[in-house]
Design a protein around this motif. Structure first.
Motif, PDB file in Angstrom:
ATOM      1  N   LEU A   1       7.119   2.338   0.625  1.00  0.00           N
ATOM      2  CA  LEU A   1       6.995   1.347   1.697  1.00  0.00           C
ATOM      3  C   LEU A   1       6.515   0.034   1.070  1.00  0.00           C
ATOM      4  N   PRO A   2       7.387  -0.669   0.391  1.00  0.00           N
ATOM      5  CA  PRO A   2       6.981  -1.838  -0.397  1.00  0.00           C
ATOM      6  C   PRO A   2       6.411  -2.997   0.412  1.00  0.00           C
ATOM      7  N   GLU A   3       6.725  -3.065   1.717  1.00  0.00           N
ATOM      8  CA  GLU A   3       6.247  -4.175   2.542  1.00  0.00           C
ATOM      9  C   GLU A   3       5.060  -3.800   3.425  1.00  0.00           C
ATOM     10  N   LEU A   4       4.549  -2.586   3.286  1.00  0.00           N
ATOM     11  CA  LEU A   4       3.484  -2.120   4.176  1.00  0.00           C
ATOM     12  C   LEU A   4       2.223  -2.965   4.033  1.00  0.00           C
ATOM     13  N   ARG A   5       1.747  -3.481   5.169  1.00  0.00           N
ATOM     14  CA  ARG A   5       0.541  -4.304   5.200  1.00  0.00           C
ATOM     15  C   ARG A   5      -0.598  -3.623   5.960  1.00  0.00           C
ATOM     16  N   LYS A   6      -0.250  -2.753   6.895  1.00  0.00           N
ATOM     17  CA  LYS A   6      -1.269  -2.067   7.694  1.00  0.00           C
ATOM     18  C   LYS A   6      -0.977  -0.578   7.749  1.00  0.00           C
ATOM     19  N   LEU A   7      -1.971   0.222   7.365  1.00  0.00           N
ATOM     20  CA  LEU A   7      -1.880   1.677   7.448  1.00  0.00           C
ATOM     21  C   LEU A   7      -3.093   2.172   8.221  1.00  0.00           C
ATOM     22  N   GLU A   8      -2.847   2.768   9.382  1.00  0.00           N
ATOM     23  CA  GLU A   8      -3.929   3.226  10.256  1.00  0.00           C
ATOM     24  C   GLU A   8      -3.721   4.705  10.563  1.00  0.00           C
ATOM     25  N   LEU A   9      -4.642   5.528  10.077  1.00  0.00           N
ATOM     26  CA  LEU A   9      -4.516   6.975  10.211  1.00  0.00           C
ATOM     27  C   LEU A   9      -5.736   7.563  10.908  1.00  0.00           C
ATOM     28  N   TYR A  10      -5.486   8.320  11.964  1.00  0.00           N
ATOM     29  CA  TYR A  10      -6.528   9.108  12.615  1.00  0.00           C
ATOM     30  C   TYR A  10      -6.531  10.474  11.924  1.00  0.00           C
TER      31      TYR A  10
END
Length: 280
Positions: free
Chosen positions: A145-154
């Motif tokens: 995911l080369p453009e991923l800026r936000k990763l939010e994991l519950y």
């Protein structure tokens, strides 16, 4: 058309209405070509039925939604289905069907698979659940995911699907996994203190603007290590809301000069049990 939410209520489902039909009707509308955000809510008794019932229809209808940038699968309240009861499936075909997607959100982790996880333009990935399986965590740590800026994991608890440990989370704290990542949320965890201590000096902090460790069981034990970290001080914001810190620790944060959210203080029960915010 900015956003549409499709929902099949319990009564609708009993009357024979299916999500597949709603998707086809939406795709047939002229304004479908300008739709930017599609939210799939309850698809009808989601505690028994998975998205497999409508997945192929949504994938086949993708050309009707050329402007789609945001997709949410499973947005439903507890009165429709408890989050830990929501049955999911392998959702990766959706990522392939919508190459212009910027944001992808999922609620529920029972049966969830994201293998293989890759997308050239995705900037935001959010998974809301009562417990995130280590298999899904592994898919994320091996994602492209080369453009991923936000990763939010519950991350949740073991009773509702979290079958991993700190070792399964640690790869997400390494620098360079997602080069453009600026927001990392490792939330709602029963091992929030362990995660906090590991995150305090983690390489990923060098590229982050926001670290979100909210909604979990964070106590003074983990908070102390965070507060002592020079890397934490360089963040634009630290979210520790919903926590089990003492009044003294909250006061120390408020006097630290760090942009930090320490709202929503919790109290452990009489047996000193602490619970994340979203466990059911």
């Amino acid at each position: 058309m900015q956003e549409v939410k499709l929902v099949v209520s319990y009564d609708d489902y009993e009357d024979g209405i299916r999500m597949e039909k709603l998707i086809k009707e939406l795709a047939a509308k002229p304004e479908a070509s300008s739709l930017e955000s599609l939210v799939i809510g309850d698809w009808g008794q989601a505690y028994e039925n998975s998205p497999d019932e409508f997945m192929s229809t949504l994938v086949e209808s993708a050309p009707s939604f050329p402007s789609l940038k945001k997709l949410f699968i499973g947005d439903m309240g507890f009165e429709e289905c408890e989050v830990s009861w929501i049955i999911q499936t392998n959702l990766t075909p959706l990522l392939g069907a919508f190459p212009e997607l910027k944001s992808f959100s999922v609620m529920g982790s029972s049966g969830l698979s994201l293998e293989p996880l890759q997308h050239a333009k995705l900037e935001e990935l959010i998974i809301i659940c009562g417990g995130l399986p280590k298999e899904v965590l592994s898919s994320i740590t091996h994602a492209k995911l080369p453009e991923l800026r936000k990763l939010e994991l519950y991350l949740g608890v073991d009773n509702y699907g979290f079958n991993g440990s700190l070792e399964d989370v640690l790869p997400l704290l390494e620098k360079g996994l997602f080069p453009k990542l600026v927001y990392l949320g490792l939330k709602d965890s029963e091992i929030q203190d362990e995660i906090a201590k590991a995150a305090a000096e983690a390489p990923i902090l060098d590229q982050l603007e926001v670290l979100d460790l909210s909604q979990g069981t964070l106590s003074d034990e983990g908070a102390e290590v965070l507060l002592a970290s020079d890397k934490i001080k360089k963040l634009k914001h630290l979210d520790l809301s919903y926590h089990y810190m003492t009044n003294e620790m909250i006061s120390r944060w408020n006097q630290s000069g760090i942009s930090v959210d320490v709202s929503d203080q919790q109290q452990s029960d009489e047996d000193d049990w602490r619970y994340p915010s979203l466990t059911e």
